[in-house]
Scaffold this motif. Structure first.
Motif, PDB file in Angstrom:
ATOM      1  N   TYR A 388       0.744  -1.121  -0.006  1.00 20.97           N
ATOM      2  CA  TYR A 388       0.100  -0.256   0.004  1.00 20.97           C
ATOM      3  C   TYR A 388       0.975   1.357  -0.112  1.00 20.97           C
ATOM      4  N   ALA A 389       2.228   1.158  -0.078  1.00 20.67           N
ATOM      5  CA  ALA A 389       3.043   2.264  -0.059  1.00 20.67           C
ATOM      6  C   ALA A 389       2.730   3.491  -1.033  1.00 20.67           C
ATOM      7  N   ASP A 390       2.513   3.009  -2.335  1.00 25.23           N
ATOM      8  CA  ASP A 390       2.280   4.150  -3.164  1.00 25.23           C
ATOM      9  C   ASP A 390       1.041   4.077  -4.141  1.00 25.23           C
ATOM     10  N   VAL A 391       0.132   3.391  -3.297  1.00 21.46           N
ATOM     11  CA  VAL A 391      -1.397   3.009  -3.898  1.00 21.46           C
ATOM     12  C   VAL A 391      -2.137   4.241  -3.656  1.00 21.46           C
ATOM     13  N   PRO A 392      -2.656   4.785  -4.529  1.00 20.43           N
ATOM     14  CA  PRO A 392      -3.793   6.064  -4.055  1.00 20.43           C
ATOM     15  C   PRO A 392      -4.865   5.534  -3.389  1.00 20.43           C
ATOM     16  N   ALA A 393      -5.443   6.572  -2.475  1.00 19.85           N
ATOM     17  CA  ALA A 393      -6.547   5.842  -1.403  1.00 19.85           C
ATOM     18  C   ALA A 393      -7.564   5.537  -2.014  1.00 19.85           C
ATOM     19  N   ALA A 394      -7.947   5.938  -3.208  1.00 19.58           N
ATOM     20  CA  ALA A 394      -9.197   5.313  -3.981  1.00 19.58           C
ATOM     21  C   ALA A 394      -8.925   3.888  -4.530  1.00 19.58           C
ATOM     22  N   LYS A 395      -7.717   3.481  -4.619  1.00 16.12           N
ATOM     23  CA  LYS A 395      -7.485   2.058  -5.216  1.00 16.12           C
ATOM     24  C   LYS A 395      -6.959   0.995  -4.145  1.00 16.12           C
TER      25      LYS A 395
END
Length: 493
Positions: A388-395
């Motif tokens: 989850y380090a660089d995954v956008p919140a919506a994704k």
């Protein structure tokens, strides 16, 4: 009236008090089930008149079922409501458990394990979804931490519980222990579980589910029967080609549908791709260890099921005891350095299991188990949080769904691979010979350890500062057992 995800009503205080306990019980049932059967594999195989290696299909079918049905758990909960789906999941899991206990042959047992996995695939994700929609963010960390405890206790109790049951009761009781827990859970769910559902539910990707589910099921079947001479080489290659075509078809389909079952575009995020791919290949190496160790201890070394369970327990104790220190290690050393070095050491440690023989001191076996538990705990924590380090919140929801699905697939394939490697080294006529079994298991540990070391190259894509922004709180929340991490978040909107 059921509450919607967009406009939910506040549940009564009694429901908020009991909800973490309800979800914790479900987590405990599933985490215990994933470990309690491992110790009993030699006894169950003897009772069903099959070789111990044939039991790999019983273990792999459960995790494969989880992988296939976890992606649709969020959609089902949104469509039919959390209370109905959670109750149905517990009921299905309990029914599957009872039917497993009544099975008279391995084929029925595999079918019932698939049914049990269908319930488990809904149980954990929907339980967490209900928690997220019930508790405010300020309360959520405490609630999540509470329900995570059973996922750590289950693996500690499972090996010894399985050993005690087959030693003093009957192997069927392993599955019957879920019956009273499941019945009590059903009653409490209908009385106290909040009912949330969405008013506008996105369409289910049925085509994607068929392509993906049939592709991974067929691929798993090929891995199960490969090397057992039940099919010719041409037939095996044909089935393999069909399974790869189905999975390729899903990959193409996912790029053309607005609401894919699994969002493959997430692999464009470098840290996500490295974490998920590295996790998949690493678990292919270590995923079969819970299957191989009881065979090593019981069939190869002649220990009783109880003794085998006691030798496996230190792994879980070490994993739980070191959880509090792992976020500090990640913050100080960094994800790239930890994952590369830890994966190499973990692979070498797997190879050391090949040195365990009849003359090995018990204290040395325990030390290896403690080291293995510590290293796997660090490995799982690192891989599961980097996702989850660089995954956008919506994704986040889609990322969790894809990561947990790949995780379950790797565990299923890992068990199949462990059995396949062992079968390769042991002729069919000698698979009940303890000496030959010990030799084959030693070679299997060497191969799987070498594969684990090679999986290190996937993590070389990472940069030294990747994951530096991950907070300690987020790391702690996600640093849970390999069987459950991420699986519960795939339905969170």
């Amino acid at each position: 009236m059921p509450a919607t995800g967009a406009n939910k009503t506040s549940p009564p205080p009694s429901a908020k008090r009991l909800l973490p306990w309800l979800v914790a019980v479900a987590f405990f049932m599933e985490s215990l089930d994933t470990t309690i059967l491992n110790t009993a594999v030699p006894v169950v195989s003897h009772a069903l008149a099959v070789t111990p290696l044939s039991m790999k299909s019983v273990l792999a079918s459960y995790t494969l079922s989880l992988a296939v049905f976890i992606p649709i758990s969020g959609w089902v909960a949104d469509r039919y409501g959390t209370r109905r789906v959670f109750a149905s999941a517990i009921g299905l899991f309990t029914l599957g458990s009872v039917l497993c206990g009544l099975s008279s042959n391995i084929h029925l047992l595999v079918a019932c394990r698939v049914l049990q996995g269908c319930g488990g695939a809904m149980m954990v994700p929907v339980g967490r979804l209900t928690l997220v929609r019930t508790f405010a963010k300020s309360e959520l960390v405490r609630a999540m931490s509470f329900v995570a405890i059973p996922s750590l206790i289950g693996p500690m109790l499972g090996p010894i519980a399985g050993g005690l049951i087959v030693a003093y009761l009957h192997w069927r009781a392993i599955f019957f222990v879920n019956l009273p827990i499941g019945v009590a859970g059903l009653v409490l769910v209908y009385l106290h579980l909040p009912d949330y559902r969405e008013t506008n539910v996105k369409p289910l990707d049925i085509v994607g589910l068929i392509l993906f589910g049939s592709g991974v099921a067929l691929l798993s079947y090929v891995l199960e029967i490969f090397g057992e001479h039940t099919l010719s080489t041409g037939e095996v290659l044909g089935l393999l080609a069909i399974s790869l075509a189905l999975l390729s078809g899903y990959g193409l389909h996912a790029t053309r549908t607005p609401y894919p079952l699994l969002d493959m575009a997430l692999f464009k995020v470098r840290t996500f791709a490295a974490a998920v791919s590295g996790s998949f290949f690493t678990r292919l190496g270590i995923g079969g260890v819970p299957f191989l160790l009881p065979l090593l201890y019981q069939v190869g070394l002649g220990f009783t099921p109880v003794q085998s369970g006691l030798l496996i327990m230190p792994q879980a104790f070490a994993a739980m005891a070191t959880k509090a220190f792992l976020p500090r290690i990640l913050n100080r050393v960094g994800y790239r350095a930890v994952l590369i070095s830890n994966t190499v050491i973990l692979g070498l440690l797997l190879m050391l299991f090949a040195t365990i023989g009849r003359g090995t001191p018990l204290w040395l076996i325990v030390v290896q188990a403690v080291c293995y538990g510590t290293l796997t705990s660090l490995q799982y924590t690192s891989m599961n949080t980097l996702v989850y380090a660089d995954v956008p919140a919506a994704k986040t929801s889609g990322a969790s769904s894809l990561a947990s699905t790949m995780q379950q697939l790797s565990v299923s394939f890992g068990v199949a691979a462990a059995g396949l490697v062992t079968v390769f080294f042991i002729p069919g006529s000698l698979r009940n010979n303890p000496g030959e079994m010990l030799h084959g298991l030693h070679l299997a540990f060497l191969v799987l350890g070498g594969f684990t070391v090679l999986s290190t190259f996937v993590f070389r894509r990472l940069k030294s500062d990747d994951g530096a922004d991950e907070t300690q709180t987020k790391t702690s929340m996600l640093a849970e057992s390999p069987a459950l991490v991420g699986a519960g978040q795939n339905a969170v909107k």
